[in-house]
Design a protein around this motif. Structure first.
Motif, PDB file in Angstrom:
ATOM      1  N   VAL A   1      -4.077 -11.155   1.621  1.00  0.00           N
ATOM      2  CA  VAL A   1      -2.802 -11.310   2.329  1.00  0.00           C
ATOM      3  C   VAL A   1      -1.988 -10.021   2.236  1.00  0.00           C
ATOM      4  N   ILE A   2      -1.946  -9.435   1.056  1.00  0.00           N
ATOM      5  CA  ILE A   2      -1.205  -8.174   0.896  1.00  0.00           C
ATOM      6  C   ILE A   2      -1.849  -7.080   1.735  1.00  0.00           C
ATOM      7  N   GLN A   3      -3.180  -7.057   1.755  1.00  0.00           N
ATOM      8  CA  GLN A   3      -3.877  -6.044   2.543  1.00  0.00           C
ATOM      9  C   GLN A   3      -3.625  -6.228   4.034  1.00  0.00           C
ATOM     10  N   SER A   4      -3.528  -7.483   4.468  1.00  0.00           N
ATOM     11  CA  SER A   4      -3.353  -7.769   5.888  1.00  0.00           C
ATOM     12  C   SER A   4      -1.915  -7.638   6.348  1.00  0.00           C
ATOM     13  N   ALA A   5      -0.963  -8.104   5.519  1.00  0.00           N
ATOM     14  CA  ALA A   5       0.426  -8.199   5.983  1.00  0.00           C
ATOM     15  C   ALA A   5       1.411  -7.359   5.184  1.00  0.00           C
TER      16      ALA A   5
ATOM     17  N   ASP B   1       3.399   0.651   0.829  1.00  0.00           N
ATOM     18  CA  ASP B   1       3.759   0.819  -0.572  1.00  0.00           C
ATOM     19  C   ASP B   1       3.380  -0.404  -1.392  1.00  0.00           C
ATOM     20  N   GLN B   2       3.445  -1.595  -0.792  1.00  0.00           N
ATOM     21  CA  GLN B   2       3.030  -2.810  -1.493  1.00  0.00           C
ATOM     22  C   GLN B   2       1.523  -2.810  -1.728  1.00  0.00           C
TER      23      GLN B   2
END
Length: 204
Positions: free
Chosen positions: A145-149, A153-154
């Motif tokens: 999810v972090i990789q996609s959205a 920097d996140q």
């Protein structure tokens, strides 16, 4: 035990697949074709429709051996609170094997093995210890999810730590006191406010 795959989960002619386990060693697959007809075929026929790569089979083998030697012998123990260090140690070992970032880009310490390799590995880990498999599954999900959205920097901050085990595991806020873990009954909302979101609700 019956497990249903949602429409579109498999490419080709299968709109849905129902797997029925009739005994310990026997599986029967009931397939519903696009025409609406249903037919039962053996696991061997279904298996022949998928051809795993050498890398996918290697990942499956590593997961199987890890589950058999490291997880299965202590599966009952790690359910106890006093055995939390043992559970965490096994989770860290999974990260060292790359299983906490199977679909994460290599630039973020991931493996980029793909969803099939992930499914094969998770199945083997689940055979050894369901609790460990859930932790592996959720951590991969959070990373994806972090990789996609997520913002750049996140991604740079969190993905390498999730994949490498610096963060012991990923998690997300699901359960609410009035809804349990039923997403359709949740009352927490995210309301857009300019370039931000305001979260309003309570999680357990």
């Amino acid at each position: 035990q019956r497990v249903k795959a949602s429409p579109g989960s498999f490419s080709g002619q299968f709109a849905a697949v129902t797997i029925s386990r009739h005994c310990r060693e026997s599986w029967v697959y009931t397939t519903r074709l696009n025409t609406g007809r249903s037919a039962q075929v053996s696991g061997k026929i279904i298996g022949s429709l998928m051809h795993f790569t050498e890398e996918q089979l290697q990942i499956q083998d590593v997961a199987r051996r890890f589950a058999e030697t490291e997880l299965r012998p202590v599966a009952a123990l790690v359910e106890r609170s006093e055995q939390r260090p043992l559970f965490l140690a096994n989770v860290r070992k999974l990260a060292e094997l790359g299983f906490m970032g199977l679909n994460i880009n290599s630039s973020y310490a991931g493996v980029e093995a793909g969803v099939i390799a992930f499914s094969l590995a998770l199945t083997e880990i689940g055979r050894g210890c369901a609790s460990t498999a859930v932790t592996m599954s959720v951590t991969n999900m959070v990373g994806e999810v972090i990789q996609s959205a997520g913002r750049g920097d996140q991604q740079r901050t969190y993905l390498p730590k999730l994949s490498s085990g610096d963060f012991i595991a990923g998690s997300f806020c699901l359960s609410e006191s009035g809804a349990g873990s039923d997403p359709s009954m949740m009352t927490t909302r995210a309301v857009r406010d300019g370039s931000d979101y305001i979260l309003n609700g309570t999680k357990m």
